[in-house]
Design a protein around this motif. Structure first.
Motif, PDB file in Angstrom:
ATOM      1  N   HIS B 199       0.845  -1.199   0.000  1.00 53.24           N
ATOM      2  CA  HIS B 199       0.000   0.000   0.000  1.00 53.24           C
ATOM      3  C   HIS B 199       0.879   1.247   0.000  1.00 53.24           C
ATOM      4  O   HIS B 199       2.042   1.188   0.410  1.00 53.24           O
ATOM      5  N   THR B 200       0.302   2.387  -0.428  1.00 55.11           N
ATOM      6  CA  THR B 200       0.919   3.659  -0.085  1.00 55.11           C
ATOM      7  C   THR B 200       0.480   3.915   1.356  1.00 55.11           C
ATOM      8  O   THR B 200      -0.674   4.280   1.622  1.00 55.11           O
ATOM      9  N   ALA B 201       1.378   3.649   2.258  1.00 55.87           N
ATOM     10  CA  ALA B 201       1.053   3.705   3.686  1.00 55.87           C
ATOM     11  C   ALA B 201       2.336   3.474   4.463  1.00 55.87           C
ATOM     12  O   ALA B 201       3.403   3.279   3.874  1.00 55.87           O
ATOM     13  N   THR B 297      -7.190   9.077  -6.500  1.00 50.61           N
ATOM     14  CA  THR B 297      -7.456   9.852  -5.279  1.00 50.61           C
ATOM     15  C   THR B 297      -7.760   8.966  -4.074  1.00 50.61           C
ATOM     16  O   THR B 297      -7.824   9.457  -2.951  1.00 50.61           O
ATOM     17  N   LEU B 298      -7.969   7.663  -4.310  1.00 44.62           N
ATOM     18  CA  LEU B 298      -8.257   6.741  -3.205  1.00 44.62           C
ATOM     19  C   LEU B 298      -7.088   6.712  -2.231  1.00 44.62           C
ATOM     20  O   LEU B 298      -5.948   6.604  -2.668  1.00 44.62           O
ATOM     21  N   PRO B 299      -7.324   6.743  -0.943  1.00 44.47           N
ATOM     22  CA  PRO B 299      -6.179   6.598  -0.041  1.00 44.47           C
ATOM     23  C   PRO B 299      -5.669   5.156  -0.009  1.00 44.47           C
ATOM     24  O   PRO B 299      -6.463   4.220  -0.032  1.00 44.47           O
ATOM     25  N   GLY B 300      -4.360   4.998  -0.006  1.00 43.30           N
ATOM     26  CA  GLY B 300      -3.775   3.689   0.297  1.00 43.30           C
ATOM     27  C   GLY B 300      -3.428   2.786  -0.859  1.00 43.30           C
ATOM     28  O   GLY B 300      -2.793   1.752  -0.658  1.00 43.30           O
ATOM     29  N   GLY B 301      -3.830   3.112  -2.073  1.00 44.71           N
ATOM     30  CA  GLY B 301      -3.491   2.234  -3.191  1.00 44.71           C
ATOM     31  C   GLY B 301      -2.095   2.538  -3.722  1.00 44.71           C
ATOM     32  O   GLY B 301      -1.596   3.648  -3.560  1.00 44.71           O
ATOM     33  N   LEU B 302      -1.461   1.554  -4.369  1.00 44.39           N
ATOM     34  CA  LEU B 302      -0.155   1.833  -4.978  1.00 44.39           C
ATOM     35  C   LEU B 302      -0.284   2.804  -6.147  1.00 44.39           C
ATOM     36  O   LEU B 302       0.708   3.336  -6.626  1.00 44.39           O
ATOM     37  N   GLY B 303      -1.517   3.023  -6.611  1.00 41.76           N
ATOM     38  CA  GLY B 303      -1.745   4.000  -7.672  1.00 41.76           C
ATOM     39  C   GLY B 303      -2.315   5.303  -7.133  1.00 41.76           C
ATOM     40  O   GLY B 303      -3.005   6.023  -7.849  1.00 41.76           O
ATOM     41  N   SER B 304      -2.045   5.598  -5.871  1.00 46.16           N
ATOM     42  CA  SER B 304      -2.564   6.825  -5.242  1.00 46.16           C
ATOM     43  C   SER B 304      -1.461   7.870  -5.173  1.00 46.16           C
ATOM     44  O   SER B 304      -0.358   7.590  -4.720  1.00 46.16           O
ATOM     45  N   PHE B 305      -1.762   9.080  -5.648  1.00 42.43           N
ATOM     46  CA  PHE B 305      -0.770  10.150  -5.616  1.00 42.43           C
ATOM     47  C   PHE B 305      -1.495  11.481  -5.730  1.00 42.43           C
ATOM     48  O   PHE B 305      -2.717  11.521  -5.950  1.00 42.43           O
ATOM     49  N   ARG B 359       0.299   5.051 -17.346  1.00 42.24           N
ATOM     50  CA  ARG B 359       0.319   3.887 -16.459  1.00 42.24           C
ATOM     51  C   ARG B 359      -1.009   3.821 -15.733  1.00 42.24           C
ATOM     52  O   ARG B 359      -1.707   4.812 -15.576  1.00 42.24           O
ATOM     53  N   MET B 360      -1.320   2.622 -15.250  1.00 38.00           N
ATOM     54  CA  MET B 360      -2.517   2.503 -14.431  1.00 38.00           C
ATOM     55  C   MET B 360      -2.333   3.295 -13.137  1.00 38.00           C
ATOM     56  O   MET B 360      -1.217   3.503 -12.678  1.00 38.00           O
ATOM     57  N   THR B 361      -3.468   3.685 -12.576  1.00 37.37           N
ATOM     58  CA  THR B 361      -3.451   4.259 -11.223  1.00 37.37           C
ATOM     59  C   THR B 361      -4.006   3.169 -10.306  1.00 37.37           C
ATOM     60  O   THR B 361      -3.408   2.100 -10.206  1.00 37.37           O
ATOM     61  N   ASN B 362      -5.145   3.424  -9.633  1.00 41.96           N
ATOM     62  CA  ASN B 362      -5.893   2.342  -8.992  1.00 41.96           C
ATOM     63  C   ASN B 362      -7.066   2.051  -9.923  1.00 41.96           C
ATOM     64  O   ASN B 362      -7.964   2.883 -10.050  1.00 41.96           O
ATOM     65  N   ILE B 363      -7.023   0.920 -10.617  1.00 37.18           N
ATOM     66  CA  ILE B 363      -8.092   0.554 -11.554  1.00 37.18           C
ATOM     67  C   ILE B 363      -8.988  -0.446 -10.823  1.00 37.18           C
ATOM     68  O   ILE B 363      -8.564  -1.568 -10.531  1.00 37.18           O
ATOM     69  N   ASN B 364     -10.209  -0.016 -10.533  1.00 37.31           N
ATOM     70  CA  ASN B 364     -11.043  -0.759  -9.588  1.00 37.31           C
ATOM     71  C   ASN B 364     -12.312  -1.313 -10.212  1.00 37.31           C
ATOM     72  O   ASN B 364     -12.941  -0.644 -11.028  1.00 37.31           O
ATOM     73  N   GLY B 440     -19.858  -7.336  -1.766  1.00 35.60           N
ATOM     74  CA  GLY B 440     -20.112  -5.970  -1.346  1.00 35.60           C
ATOM     75  C   GLY B 440     -18.898  -5.247  -0.790  1.00 35.60           C
ATOM     76  O   GLY B 440     -17.794  -5.786  -0.741  1.00 35.60           O
ATOM     77  N   PRO B 441     -19.127  -4.001  -0.358  1.00 37.20           N
ATOM     78  CA  PRO B 441     -18.038  -3.127   0.106  1.00 37.20           C
ATOM     79  C   PRO B 441     -17.214  -3.726   1.252  1.00 37.20           C
ATOM     80  O   PRO B 441     -16.021  -3.434   1.354  1.00 37.20           O
ATOM     81  N   ASP B 442     -17.828  -4.568   2.084  1.00 38.70           N
ATOM     82  CA  ASP B 442     -17.067  -5.140   3.206  1.00 38.70           C
ATOM     83  C   ASP B 442     -15.954  -6.075   2.735  1.00 38.70           C
ATOM     84  O   ASP B 442     -14.993  -6.327   3.467  1.00 38.70           O
ATOM     85  N   GLU B 443     -16.104  -6.604   1.547  1.00 39.92           N
ATOM     86  CA  GLU B 443     -15.097  -7.561   1.025  1.00 39.92           C
ATOM     87  C   GLU B 443     -14.124  -6.870   0.070  1.00 39.92           C
ATOM     88  O   GLU B 443     -13.274  -7.513  -0.516  1.00 39.92           O
ATOM     89  N   TRP B 444     -14.306  -5.562  -0.097  1.00 42.18           N
ATOM     90  CA  TRP B 444     -13.549  -4.832  -1.134  1.00 42.18           C
ATOM     91  C   TRP B 444     -12.202  -4.391  -0.590  1.00 42.18           C
ATOM     92  O   TRP B 444     -12.116  -3.716   0.432  1.00 42.18           O
ATOM     93  N   VAL B 445     -11.110  -4.772  -1.271  1.00 45.69           N
ATOM     94  CA  VAL B 445      -9.741  -4.472  -0.817  1.00 45.69           C
ATOM     95  C   VAL B 445      -8.947  -3.945  -2.011  1.00 45.69           C
ATOM     96  O   VAL B 445      -9.136  -4.393  -3.139  1.00 45.69           O
ATOM     97  N   ILE B 446      -8.058  -2.982  -1.762  1.00 42.83           N
ATOM     98  CA  ILE B 446      -7.160  -2.501  -2.825  1.00 42.83           C
ATOM     99  C   ILE B 446      -5.898  -3.371  -2.801  1.00 42.83           C
ATOM    100  O   ILE B 446      -5.156  -3.373  -1.820  1.00 42.83           O
TER     101      ILE B 446
END
Ligand SMILES: [Zn+2]
Lengths: 457, 481
Positions: B199-201, B297-305, B359-364, B440-446
């Motif tokens: 992660h970016t973290a 713009t998502l926090p925490g993804g390797l494609g976040s900047f 390059r890809m960013t966070n492609i979700n 659903g959203p509870d299972e969603w992970v970057i």
């Protein structure tokens, strides 16, 4: 243009190499560690990239990797940077030393290489290749774009590089070499077909760009209007050099490494001395063969040696670095590449006695494959890989190439393919492999090659 | 720093370039790897340098150097201009940049615990402990634990007045167990394969994985796989877990929507794309429930900047909505070709010595509804595959084949027997057309993909994919060599 101040001439490269040895020597003498090694890999790299019959990316880079290993007893650590300066090297030595202090003992540590090494391989430095300007590269490409006409789009690269590799350690190893290389790759893409070719030379003037481009466009032209009439299944194939080189590089990654053998992760485990391919397959690693573009020594300063891997189908050897060699009580074969796993990177496959035309002429029904795209491992111990064909796949009928084919997916055991070998050409070429590296190889005819899927182009 | 960027601005102005930018970058990496109780990797890497890009006579020139001095900046800027002039001798069309507002900002990855501030002793202790836990499992051949962290500190200045300082920090790690018996090789990894999850973290993410708590389970699964049933060859219903689905998104959506691939820039190397220009806005990429975003713009993804290497602000864009293909990943030079008036901010370079390319960013794949258990309970029969083992896809991103480390049968809404050597193959739009349920959203992970290759000279990008497990109908599984 052609301002030589901007480039690494022979004299500048020599001076830079001497300075590297001197700086590294001083930094090692001042090191607080029991053993210290400094490896410098410096490069000036220019690459003109083209697509759609014009230059779209055009690059120059001056960089270096300075890598330090420090050992305190059996505790070892590594620190790398890119400042080729006395202070830069000193800082890396201290950093590696501090990390080694907090590391664990490694009873397999063999120390850094010791020995009065001789380096019989001499590599050449061609100033014409070192000082090639962007304008020189553009001039060469004009003909490549003109050849494309309206029917094709040319894409590829024309690059030239100066490399300096120096290794110095606290046991007296102190060696450096300067060399140059040029590379040309070209792909012509038409409405429904494509053709690719490439060449590598240390001396740029040895590359006949126009002739190489002609080979690529002829292939694109010949594979026009591809048919989808051939279904999935097992076919006799004639694999051109790039496909064979890719299979060899995968064998290297899958097991020609002592570390992988020690960890039971090599396909060679339990097979040494056994016949694992057809009897006319001989594969070895040989940096002394200038076609492999090999360097005189590895990344810990050990001279590169010829290493037999598969001889007449029998599993004969695998690569060692200083550490794995000590574990086995043998000598390093000069295959340290900067990480735990030693790896052969100057592969050669012995030639056969046929011509490519003869391999095709002896095929009643089969497929000629120009290249592979994006292969990956399905089963490492059985050397099964999957990938696509690309840039010129042809149907062979009654000993003749009759038409282009749409591309296939293959899922194939490499050793089984080499066991099903039905002929090799007497000509060999150095060809690059898909994920890097390459090998000097002949064209190979192989029966029962498994095409497991198809695509729509 | 200002000395360097001023030297560039002066040299660029003297040369009369149409546009120019300089990126001065310092990078750092720390990597630790433990195999079978031994420290096999303990290293720090750093580099610094600058890259100058000029647009001159309608063409790009790029030059870069590791020597950080105002004189070298001037020399390299002259060289970049000379390179652009050479390109211009064979020009067909002028490069045209779409507008971007001027930005003068500072951006930094939010971290709780700076990964470079955590001591090597502490990291080693964690890696050794997780290693030890895996080694307790009988029958395991090799166990590896690793952790890496990265920092990139960049100053971007362009001739339009943008001046951006950005620091990106990444951390991650993972564990892996291998069991070998004769010709049989099985591997299990956690949280993801190929050195874990990133992660970016800060280092807090590595702590959150509970590597020690998962060690014995992972090692046991590797050993159990040796005696597991072979994945059958069939056309069936396929459920993919997050890590595998992330790579499926990467290869069959992320790459084909890169506009430079579509336009032929990568033709000779990575390849092109089936998602050609006329498909924008109308092509049915997959089933109606498919909603794909590119979101830097998502926090925490390797494609976040904060900003890409064109100096364009990070954005969230709909790529596919209701199964319809809507947009590409673009940069300032290509956006207008896709009919867009602004770049969506995906031009990224692998360091100071490479030009930025798309390059890809966070492609979700945006989440659907319900839990993973609901999804399995709703599936009569099929195969559930987990954790990528191998991938391969053609150069237009149509025909793919993926292998995973492990699978389980799904029988009457329940997970059944473990299956080994699972793999599946498909054709991109057909495969996505078979998507009929997403958790659903509870299972969603970057999920981080730190090894995306593209470009010549080669560039490795760190990108990511937010996904939740999902189900696909009529998939061919169990392809044999
Ligand atoms: Zn990728």
């Amino acid at each position: 243009m052609g301002n030589n101040d901007l480039y690494m001439t022979t004299d500048r490269a020599k001076k830079a190499a001497d300075e590297i040895l001197e700086m590294a020597d001083a930094a090692i003498k001042a090191s607080p560690a029991d053993e210290t090694e400094i490896v410098v890999f410096a490069n000036d790299s220019a690459l003109t990239r083209f697509a759609n019959n014009q230059i779209h990316q055009n690059n120059f880079e001056r960089n270096a990797e300075v890598s330090v290993r420090a050992a305190i007893g059996n505790r070892v650590a590594k620190s790398s940077g890119n400042a080729v300066t006395p202070d830069g090297m000193k800082a890396l030595v201290e950093d590696a030393y501090r990390m080694a202090q907090v590391s664990q003992e490694d009873e397999d540590w063999a120390g850094l290489p010791k020995g009065e090494f001789e380096y019989p391989i001499k590599v050449d430095f061609f100033e014409n290749t070192a000082v090639l300007t962007p304008e020189d590269r553009a001039k060469q490409l004009k003909g490549v774009f003109d050849l494309a006409g309206d029917a094709y789009q040319a894409a590829g690269t024309l690059s030239n590089t100066v490399v300096t590799l120096g290794v110095v350690n606290s046991h007296g190893v102190k060696t450096v070499c300067n060399t140059t290389s040029g590379k040309f790759t070209v792909l012509y893409t038409g409405s429904d077909s494509s053709g690719y070719y490439e060449d590598f030379q240390r001396d740029f003037s040895k590359m006949d760009i126009a002739a190489l481009a002609r080979i690529a466009i002829d292939k694109a032209e010949a594979s026009k209007n591809p048919s989808s009439e051939v279904g999935v299944g097992k076919y006799t194939v004639v694999l051109e050099e790039e496909a064979v080189a890719t299979m060899l590089m995968f064998l290297s990654w899958l097991g020609f490494s002592a570390k992988m053998v020690h960890d039971q992760e090599s396909f060679l485990v339990g097979k040494m001395g056994e016949k694992i391919t057809g009897g006319d397959i001989t594969i070895y690693d040989d940096a002394t063969d200038a076609r492999t573009m090999g360097l005189p020594f590895d990344f810990e300063g050990v001279p590169k040696q010829k290493l037999m891997l598969i001889q007449n189908g029998v599993a004969e050897g695998y690569a060692h670095n200083w550490k794995t060699a000590k574990k086995d009580g043998v000598a390093s074969t000069g295959h340290y590449i900067g990480r735990e796993e030693p790896l052969p990177v100057n592969l050669v496959m012995s030639p056969g006695d046929k011509t490519k035309d003869e391999l095709i002429a002896s095929t009643d029904y089969g497929v000629l494959v120009s290249r592979f795209h994006y292969p990956n491992v399905v089963n490492p111990m059985e050397t099964v890989i999957t990938g696509m064909t690309r840039d010129g796949t042809f149907l062979i009928e009654n000993g003749k190439i009759t038409k282009g084919l749409k591309n296939f997916r293959f899922t194939q055991n490499i050793l089984a393919a080499l066991a099903n070998n039905e002929g090799l050409t007497r000509e060999q070429r150095f060809s690059s492999a898909f994920f890097g590296g390459g090998a000097v190889v002949p064209v190979a005819k192989i029966k029962d090659f498994n095409f497991s899927g198809k695509t729509d182009f | 720093m200002k000395e360097l960027t001023d030297s560039f601005l002066n040299a660029a102005q003297t040369s009369g370039v149409q546009y120019g930018d300089i990126r001065v970058i310092e990078r750092a990496h720390e990597g630790i790897g433990v195999k079978n109780g031994k420290v096999e990797e303990l290293q720090r890497d750093s580099d610094s340098g600058f890259g100058v890009r000029v647009l001159h006579k309608g063409c790009w020139g790029f030059a870069s150097s590791r020597e950080l001095s105002p004189n070298e900046v001037a020399r390299i800027t002259r060289l970049a201009v000379e390179i652009a002039e050479a390109s211009a001798t064979l020009k067909k069309e002028d490069v045209r940049l779409v507008d971007e507002p001027v930005h003068q900002e500072t951006w930094i990855t939010p971290v709780q615990e700076d990964p470079f501030a955590v001591s090597i002793e502490e990291k080693l202790k964690l890696m050794l402990a997780a290693n030890e836990e895996m080694r307790k499992v009988t029958g395991v051949t090799n166990v590896t634990t690793s952790t890496d962290c990265f920092r990139e500190h960049q100053w971007f200045v362009n001739t339009e007045g943008s001046d951006i300082e950005q620091t990106i920090i990444e951390a991650g790690g993972g564990i892996e167990a291998v069991a070998v018996r004769g010709n049989e090789f099985q591997r299990r990894s956690y949280p993801n394969s190929f050195r874990g999850q990133y992660h970016t973290a800060g280092f807090e993410v590595v702590r959150s994985y509970d590597l020690i708590g998962n060690a014995q389970r992972i090692a046991s699964e590797a050993v159990q796989l040796l005696d597991a049933k072979e994945c059958p060859s069939a056309t069936t219903t396929l459920v993919l877990d997050g890590p595998q689905l992330a790579l499926q998104v990467h290869e069959s959506i992320g790459h084909p929507i890169e506009l430079d691939r579509v336009l032929g820039s990568e033709a000779a190397y990575a390849g092109m794309s089936f998602a050609t220009l006329e498909k924008k806005g109308n092509f049915k990429y997959g089933s109606d429930i498919m909603h794909v975003t590119a979101d830097a713009t998502l926090p925490g993804g390797l494609g976040s900047f904060g900003f890409d290497d064109d100096g364009v602000q990070s954005q969230r864009v709909d790529i596919i909505k209701d199964g319809i293909f809507l947009d590409y990943l673009t940069n300032r030079e290509s956006a207008h070709i896709a009919g867009n008036s602004r770049s969506n901010g995906t031009n990224r370079a692998d360091g100071w010595n490479r030009i930025p390319i798309i390059r890809m960013t966070n492609i979700n794949l945006e989440p659907g509804e319900g839990s993973f258990d609901d999804l399995i309970a709703d599936t009569k029969d099929g195969v559930y595959m987990s954790t990528n083992r191998s991938w391969s896809i053609d150069d237009r991103r149509v025909n793919f084949q993926f292998g995973t480390e492990i699978a389980w049968e799904i029988v009457n809404g329940k997970l059944g027997q473990m299956l080994k050597n699972p793999n599946y193959t498909g054709i991109t739009p057909e495969f996505w057309g078979g998507l009929d349920r997403i958790c659903g959203p509870d299972e969603w992970v970057i999920w981080g993909t730190p090894n995306c290759g593209k470009g010549q000279p080669s560039q490795v990008a760190h990108v990511a994919h937010g996904v939740a497990p999902a189900r696909f109908r009529n998939v061919q599984v169990g392809i044999r060599g």
